[in-house]
Design a protein around this motif. Structure first.
Motif, short mmCIF file in Angstrom:
data_model
loop_
_atom_site.label_atom_id
_atom_site.label_comp_id
_atom_site.label_asym_id
_atom_site.label_seq_id
_atom_site.Cartn_x
_atom_site.Cartn_y
_atom_site.Cartn_z
N HIS A 117 48.36 53.59 50.40
CA HIS A 117 48.59 54.40 49.20
C HIS A 117 48.23 53.63 47.93
N ASN A 119 49.61 53.70 44.91
CA ASN A 119 50.65 53.21 44.02
C ASN A 119 51.99 53.14 44.76
N LEU A 121 55.64 51.93 46.52
CA LEU A 121 56.86 51.28 46.06
C LEU A 121 56.80 49.81 46.47
N VAL A 157 58.83 57.25 52.31
CA VAL A 157 58.84 57.21 50.84
C VAL A 157 58.00 56.09 50.23
N ARG A 160 55.18 56.46 47.66
CA ARG A 160 55.53 57.17 46.42
C ARG A 160 54.96 58.59 46.46
N GLU A 162 54.63 62.78 46.29
CA GLU A 162 55.13 63.79 45.33
C GLU A 162 56.21 64.65 45.98
N LEU A 188 64.78 59.32 44.08
CA LEU A 188 63.50 60.02 44.25
C LEU A 188 63.47 61.23 43.33
N ASP A 191 62.93 60.44 39.83
CA ASP A 191 61.52 60.10 39.59
C ASP A 191 60.61 61.32 39.64
N VAL A 193 60.30 63.41 42.26
CA VAL A 193 59.83 63.73 43.61
C VAL A 193 60.59 64.98 44.10
#
Ligand code: ADP
Length: 318
Positions: A117, A119, A121, A157, A160, A162, A188, A191, A193
């Motif tokens: 991914h 970006n 965590l 998760v 990150r 959506e 989440l 943020d 999500v």
């Protein structure tokens, strides 16, 4: 629930998940039977239902693992099967069965997933958050059930996403791990999500979710925020104390059809029915007419579990 408007819940962006008329059969068995569901972006939605209600099938259809027999499913505006390549990087999935290669080491798996991914965590922070520090070099199959659950959550998760789908994320967890999971889900949400989770725990649904969806026999039988569901669906109870031996027949005549009134112990009364402001006013005005001071008047709200059992019945599902 079914509506021509794309944003059924009103306000805000397009729904994160939009399901219309979903039907899914396994041979002769209809697992999902015309299900409509809309999940608002940025919210936590808890899907409740007895075993076999079709929760997992519905979630797996949203994740692109199953193809609908009828109906349409859109996740982040995309078709989960036809647009899988575009959708997969944007969603996180925690399957009930784990869905994790059992010979891989926990730490390696998480780091690998993070690298896929753009970006992700912070892996070490996530490991610490979920109490997985001691598991880094352990293979998945040698982890305890609770550790496997937490690793599956971390894998869902870490990219990150959506939108995350969590199938019974706290089943079998001890209270500490359960609370750590709840905390992570709240973060989440903070943020932005969107979280869709299935659960059998009513307290989990009540404390975590903006919306609760109750599914039975492959259909949505109720949906709403927990507070409204508890106020609306089930009958409630009003209690008060007063002089013993009140004429409950006369009180019942003043109340709407279907209400019940009982003197539980001398001077202790319980009214059951649709307890709304009108009913409360009727009871107090009846008391005033009869020179009764209703002491300790209280309204008992039904719990989500009451509503759930009322809608889905009490018999065991096989
Ligand atoms: P829930 O998650 O609410 O327990 P499921 O979606 O797992 O419900 O199952 C819905 C129904 O479909 C159940 O009757 C179940 O036995 C059946 N079912 C689920 N998966 C399969 C499958 N792969 N093959 C045949 N029947 C299935």
């Amino acid at each position: 629930m079914h509506s021509d408007s794309p944003d059924v819940a009103g306000g805000g962006p397009d729904p994160a998940v939009s399901i219309r008329g979903l039907v899914k059969r396994y041979g002769n068995k209809t697992a999902v039977d015309g299900l409509d569901l809309h999940v608002r972006a940025g919210t936590v939605t808890a899907v409740l239902g007895p075993n076999g209600a079709g929760k997992t099938t519905t979630m797996e259809t949203c994740e692109g693992y199953r193809r609908p027999d009828e109906g349409t499913v859109r996740v982040l505006g995309l078709d989960p099967v036809a647009d899988a390549a575009r959708l997969r990087p944007r969603i996180g999935v925690m399957l009930q069965s784990g869905g994790v290669y059992s010979g891989a080491r926990a730490g390696e798996m998480l780091r690998h997933m993070a690298k896929l991914h753009a970006n992700p965590l912070d892996v070490d922070a996530l490991i610490e958050r979920l109490g997985l520090e001691s598991c880094g070099r352990t293979t998945y199959r040698r982890l305890s059930g609770g550790q496997q659950q937490r690793l599956a959550l971390a894998l869902a998760v870490v990219g990150r996403p959506e939108l995350v789908f969590l199938d019974e994320p706290t089943a079998g967890l001890d209270p500490q791990a359960r609370h750590a999971t709840w905390q992570l889900i709240r973060e989440l949400r903070a943020d932005g999500v969107t979280v869709v989770l299935s659960t059998h725990f009513m307290d989990e649904a009540e404390s975590l979710s903006d919306d609760v969806v109750i599914v039975d026999a492959g259909r949505v039988v109720a949906q709403g925020d927990p507070e409204t569901l508890c106020r609306g669906g089930a009958e409630n109870t009003l209690r008060f104390t007063g002089r013993p031996g009140l004429d409950l027949g006369s009180l019942l005549k003043a109340l709407p059809d279907g209400s019940q009134a009982a003197e539980l112990t001398p001077g202790s009364y319980r009214i059951a029915g649709t307890v709304d402001p009108q009913l409360l006013a009727t009871v107090t005005s009846w008391c005033a007419q009869h020179g009764v001071m209703p002491d300790g008047i209280s309204v008992e709200r039904h719990s989500l579990e009451d509503v759930f059992l009322e809608l889905t019945g009490k018999e065991l599902r096989r």
